[in-house]
Scaffold this motif. Structure first.
Motif, PDB file in Angstrom:
ATOM      1  N   VAL A 110     -34.115 -67.519  48.211  1.00  0.00           N
ATOM      2  CA  VAL A 110     -33.831 -68.893  48.650  1.00  0.00           C
ATOM      3  C   VAL A 110     -33.346 -68.933  50.098  1.00  0.00           C
ATOM      4  O   VAL A 110     -32.686 -68.018  50.582  1.00  0.00           O
ATOM      5  N   ASP A 111     -33.682 -70.038  50.745  1.00  0.00           N
ATOM      6  CA  ASP A 111     -33.271 -70.215  52.141  1.00  0.00           C
ATOM      7  C   ASP A 111     -31.789 -70.552  52.264  1.00  0.00           C
ATOM      8  O   ASP A 111     -31.113 -70.099  53.193  1.00  0.00           O
ATOM      9  N   VAL A 112     -31.283 -71.383  51.348  1.00  0.00           N
ATOM     10  CA  VAL A 112     -29.904 -71.873  51.443  1.00  0.00           C
ATOM     11  C   VAL A 112     -29.215 -71.720  50.100  1.00  0.00           C
ATOM     12  O   VAL A 112     -29.783 -72.109  49.060  1.00  0.00           O
ATOM     13  N   ILE A 113     -28.014 -71.163  50.106  1.00  0.00           N
ATOM     14  CA  ILE A 113     -27.169 -71.089  48.917  1.00  0.00           C
ATOM     15  C   ILE A 113     -25.855 -71.796  49.215  1.00  0.00           C
ATOM     16  O   ILE A 113     -25.187 -71.477  50.203  1.00  0.00           O
ATOM     17  N   ILE A 114     -25.508 -72.775  48.377  1.00  0.00           N
ATOM     18  CA  ILE A 114     -24.205 -73.420  48.461  1.00  0.00           C
ATOM     19  C   ILE A 114     -23.375 -72.849  47.321  1.00  0.00           C
ATOM     20  O   ILE A 114     -23.660 -73.083  46.150  1.00  0.00           O
ATOM     21  N   ASP A 115     -22.339 -72.096  47.671  1.00  0.00           N
ATOM     22  CA  ASP A 115     -21.583 -71.323  46.689  1.00  0.00           C
ATOM     23  C   ASP A 115     -20.220 -71.952  46.435  1.00  0.00           C
ATOM     24  O   ASP A 115     -19.365 -71.989  47.310  1.00  0.00           O
ATOM     25  N   GLN A 116     -20.024 -72.434  45.197  1.00  0.00           N
ATOM     26  CA  GLN A 116     -18.719 -72.949  44.792  1.00  0.00           C
ATOM     27  C   GLN A 116     -17.977 -71.974  43.880  1.00  0.00           C
ATOM     28  O   GLN A 116     -16.895 -72.272  43.407  1.00  0.00           O
ATOM     29  N   VAL A 117     -18.555 -70.794  43.653  1.00  0.00           N
ATOM     30  CA  VAL A 117     -17.998 -69.838  42.695  1.00  0.00           C
ATOM     31  C   VAL A 117     -17.386 -68.628  43.394  1.00  0.00           C
ATOM     32  O   VAL A 117     -16.299 -68.172  43.068  1.00  0.00           O
ATOM     33  N   SER A 118     -18.109 -68.036  44.313  1.00  0.00           N
ATOM     34  CA  SER A 118     -17.672 -66.923  45.164  1.00  0.00           C
ATOM     35  C   SER A 118     -17.605 -65.582  44.449  1.00  0.00           C
ATOM     36  O   SER A 118     -18.631 -65.035  44.089  1.00  0.00           O
ATOM     37  N   ALA A 119     -16.418 -65.036  44.201  1.00  0.00           N
ATOM     38  CA  ALA A 119     -16.229 -63.620  43.882  1.00  0.00           C
ATOM     39  C   ALA A 119     -17.264 -63.028  42.920  1.00  0.00           C
ATOM     40  O   ALA A 119     -17.939 -62.044  43.269  1.00  0.00           O
ATOM     41  N   PRO A 120     -17.446 -63.553  41.701  1.00  0.00           N
ATOM     42  CA  PRO A 120     -18.351 -62.872  40.761  1.00  0.00           C
ATOM     43  C   PRO A 120     -19.834 -62.983  41.097  1.00  0.00           C
ATOM     44  O   PRO A 120     -20.642 -62.245  40.522  1.00  0.00           O
ATOM     45  N   VAL A 121     -20.199 -63.893  42.008  1.00  0.00           N
ATOM     46  CA  VAL A 121     -21.617 -64.059  42.339  1.00  0.00           C
ATOM     47  C   VAL A 121     -21.929 -63.684  43.791  1.00  0.00           C
ATOM     48  O   VAL A 121     -23.059 -63.847  44.236  1.00  0.00           O
ATOM     49  N   ALA A 122     -20.953 -63.162  44.513  1.00  0.00           N
ATOM     50  CA  ALA A 122     -21.145 -62.922  45.947  1.00  0.00           C
ATOM     51  C   ALA A 122     -22.296 -61.972  46.225  1.00  0.00           C
ATOM     52  O   ALA A 122     -23.183 -62.261  47.044  1.00  0.00           O
ATOM     53  N   ASN A 123     -22.328 -60.827  45.555  1.00  0.00           N
ATOM     54  CA  ASN A 123     -23.415 -59.883  45.797  1.00  0.00           C
ATOM     55  C   ASN A 123     -24.728 -60.379  45.215  1.00  0.00           C
ATOM     56  O   ASN A 123     -25.798 -60.127  45.774  1.00  0.00           O
ATOM     57  N   GLY A 124     -24.671 -61.091  44.091  1.00  0.00           N
ATOM     58  CA  GLY A 124     -25.879 -61.691  43.552  1.00  0.00           C
ATOM     59  C   GLY A 124     -26.482 -62.690  44.516  1.00  0.00           C
ATOM     60  O   GLY A 124     -27.712 -62.794  44.630  1.00  0.00           O
ATOM     61  N   ASN A 125     -25.626 -63.434  45.222  1.00  0.00           N
ATOM     62  CA  ASN A 125     -26.126 -64.361  46.239  1.00  0.00           C
ATOM     63  C   ASN A 125     -26.892 -63.619  47.325  1.00  0.00           C
ATOM     64  O   ASN A 125     -27.955 -64.070  47.780  1.00  0.00           O
ATOM     65  N   LEU A 126     -26.350 -62.483  47.759  1.00  0.00           N
ATOM     66  CA  LEU A 126     -27.036 -61.698  48.788  1.00  0.00           C
ATOM     67  C   LEU A 126     -28.389 -61.211  48.282  1.00  0.00           C
ATOM     68  O   LEU A 126     -29.376 -61.205  49.023  1.00  0.00           O
ATOM     69  N   ALA A 144     -30.203 -62.737  46.002  1.00  0.00           N
ATOM     70  CA  ALA A 144     -31.077 -63.888  45.772  1.00  0.00           C
ATOM     71  C   ALA A 144     -31.527 -64.564  47.060  1.00  0.00           C
ATOM     72  O   ALA A 144     -32.485 -65.341  47.052  1.00  0.00           O
ATOM     73  N   ALA A 145     -30.840 -64.288  48.162  1.00  0.00           N
ATOM     74  CA  ALA A 145     -31.137 -64.975  49.421  1.00  0.00           C
ATOM     75  C   ALA A 145     -32.370 -64.385  50.103  1.00  0.00           C
ATOM     76  O   ALA A 145     -32.685 -63.196  49.970  1.00  0.00           O
ATOM     77  N   ALA A 146     -33.053 -65.230  50.831  1.00  0.00           N
ATOM     78  CA  ALA A 146     -34.183 -64.785  51.650  1.00  0.00           C
ATOM     79  C   ALA A 146     -33.680 -64.098  52.913  1.00  0.00           C
ATOM     80  O   ALA A 146     -32.515 -64.233  53.302  1.00  0.00           O
ATOM     81  N   VAL A 147     -34.549 -63.356  53.555  1.00  0.00           N
ATOM     82  CA  VAL A 147     -34.241 -62.862  54.898  1.00  0.00           C
ATOM     83  C   VAL A 147     -33.977 -64.072  55.803  1.00  0.00           C
ATOM     84  O   VAL A 147     -34.706 -65.071  55.751  1.00  0.00           O
ATOM     85  N   LEU A 148     -32.909 -64.012  56.570  1.00  0.00           N
ATOM     86  CA  LEU A 148     -32.437 -65.123  57.413  1.00  0.00           C
ATOM     87  C   LEU A 148     -31.928 -66.303  56.578  1.00  0.00           C
ATOM     88  O   LEU A 148     -31.875 -67.438  57.067  1.00  0.00           O
ATOM     89  N   PRO A 152     -30.218 -63.008  39.784  1.00  0.00           N
ATOM     90  CA  PRO A 152     -30.804 -62.928  41.135  1.00  0.00           C
ATOM     91  C   PRO A 152     -32.320 -62.701  41.095  1.00  0.00           C
ATOM     92  O   PRO A 152     -33.059 -63.267  41.913  1.00  0.00           O
ATOM     93  N   GLU A 153     -32.763 -61.880  40.127  1.00  0.00           N
ATOM     94  CA  GLU A 153     -34.207 -61.664  39.985  1.00  0.00           C
ATOM     95  C   GLU A 153     -34.908 -62.954  39.572  1.00  0.00           C
ATOM     96  O   GLU A 153     -36.044 -63.228  40.014  1.00  0.00           O
ATOM     97  N   GLN A 154     -34.264 -63.752  38.739  1.00  0.00           N
ATOM     98  CA  GLN A 154     -34.848 -65.032  38.332  1.00  0.00           C
ATOM     99  C   GLN A 154     -34.998 -65.966  39.537  1.00  0.00           C
ATOM    100  O   GLN A 154     -35.997 -66.684  39.652  1.00  0.00           O
ATOM    101  N   VAL A 155     -34.019 -65.944  40.431  1.00  0.00           N
ATOM    102  CA  VAL A 155     -34.106 -66.773  41.642  1.00  0.00           C
ATOM    103  C   VAL A 155     -35.257 -66.300  42.512  1.00  0.00           C
ATOM    104  O   VAL A 155     -36.066 -67.103  43.007  1.00  0.00           O
ATOM    105  N   ARG A 156     -35.364 -64.988  42.693  1.00  0.00           N
ATOM    106  CA  ARG A 156     -36.458 -64.481  43.520  1.00  0.00           C
ATOM    107  C   ARG A 156     -37.815 -64.786  42.887  1.00  0.00           C
ATOM    108  O   ARG A 156     -38.776 -65.125  43.583  1.00  0.00           O
ATOM    109  N   ALA A 157     -37.879 -64.697  41.566  1.00  0.00           N
ATOM    110  CA  ALA A 157     -39.149 -65.012  40.887  1.00  0.00           C
ATOM    111  C   ALA A 157     -39.516 -66.478  41.078  1.00  0.00           C
ATOM    112  O   ALA A 157     -40.692 -66.808  41.286  1.00  0.00           O
ATOM    113  N   ALA A 158     -38.533 -67.345  41.033  1.00  0.00           N
ATOM    114  CA  ALA A 158     -38.798 -68.779  41.199  1.00  0.00           C
ATOM    115  C   ALA A 158     -39.273 -69.109  42.603  1.00  0.00           C
ATOM    116  O   ALA A 158     -39.927 -70.140  42.817  1.00  0.00           O
TER     117      ALA A 158
END
Length: 322
Positions: free
Chosen positions: A206-222, A224-228, A194-200
């Protein structure tokens, strides 16, 4: 006709009656069919939405020639080359709703065409209709080395996203994500992803996350996501249960959107196909979207093809030639 049918011992090639098209359907002589993860459930005898169970024929997408049309069909005719989504594609003949059928561009082979319908429909719906991706925004595709994930990278670039990040746990697969438009490839086995995503994204997320994995990355997605930001839950390859940081979700005011075809009406599915044709058809006809074919199998070899998919080692699509 010959078809792969799910029996007590699993899927096998048998002789069955040819299907007949209903008024709004087309009957297609299948030349190639592509594998999807949902086929694994159907092949094991499990239901998948309205399909599946004993005596089911797996196969969500295929390409071939129209041989007959239902009484209400006036947009396709016998002899037309088409690609379709639906059910029952692991067979010499299959029926599809006319609204889930697309004509083949002249230069598109049946094998290539068979890989496209589900990926195009899934990712156009997720990125454009659900996430409302705008030019200049940033995108993360979780599980990017699957056929659907690779199409997500391509549609994000077509939409002129400023940054397209793809994830894969395989170093070999990550090395190939740039072929489909990824500007950054990330390994979610690394706890700092998630830190790597924010650094990039310059710290923004990121504005948009398309998640095909779910459970193990759910909190990491939150994280890595931008506000809104917007997260679209397309698949649950990593499991359907997991931890979720509700406070972080609320703090960032993230839109979390779930999608599946299993509860969509035929009218909704037709609308998705129509939007794909309206938005993407010039690019499809010009060969602008393509998926690598990982392997080709004869129809009788479908059990072996399903085994390869189950191992999760493939990159892109696995195709049956009929």
């Amino acid at each position: 006709m010959k078809a792969i049918v799910v029996g007590p011992e699993g899927p096998s090639l048998v002789e069955i009656d040819m299907p007949r098209p209903k008024p709004a359907e087309v009957l297609v002589r299948v030349r190639a069919a592509a594998l999807n993860r949902a086929d694994l459930a159907v092949a094991s005898g499990q239901p998948h939405g309205p399909t599946g169970g004993p005596d089911a024929i797996p196969g969500l997408e295929w390409a071939g020639e129209v041989v007959a049309v239902g009484a209400a069909v006036n947009d396709f005719y016998p002899g037309d080359r088409v690609m379709c989504s639906g059910a029952g594609g692991y067979a010499e003949y299959a029926v599809a709703d006319h609204g889930r059928t697309l004509p083949l561009p002249a230069d598109l082979s049946f094998e290539v065409a068979a890989t496209l319908p589900v990926a195009l429909q899934t990712m156009h719906d997720a990125l454009i209709t659900q996430a409302h991706l705008q030019p200049g925004e940033t995108v993360l595709i979780q599980g990017a080395s699957s056929g659907v994930g690779l199409m997500g990278l391509q549609i994000a670039r077509w939409r002129r996203a400023s940054l397209v990040i793809g994830t894969s746990r395989s170093p070999e697969h990550r090395a190939r994500l740039a072929e489909s438009g990824a500007t950054v490839a990330i390994d979610t086995k690394d706890p700092t992803w998630p830190e790597q995503v924010r650094a990039a994204t310059g710290g923004r997320g990121v504005d948009v996350i398309i998640d095909q994995v779910s459970a193990p990355v759910a909190n990491g997605n939150l994280q890595a996501a931008a506000v809104l930001g917007r997260i679209v839950n397309v698949g649950r390859l990593g499991g359907s249960r997991g931890e979720f940081d509700f406070d972080l979700h609320a703090t960032k005011r993230i839109s979390y959107i779930g999608v599946t075809n299993r509860t969509r009406s035929i009218e909704e599915q037709r609308a998705i196909t129509a939007r794909v044709r309206a938005d993407l058809w010039p690019a499809i006809a010009a060969g602008g979207f393509h998926l690598p074919i990982d392997g080709r199998y004869a129809l009788a070899e479908a059990p072996a093809a399903l085994t390869r998919m189950r191992k999760n080692e493939h990159f892109g699509k696995i195709v049956l030639t009929v």
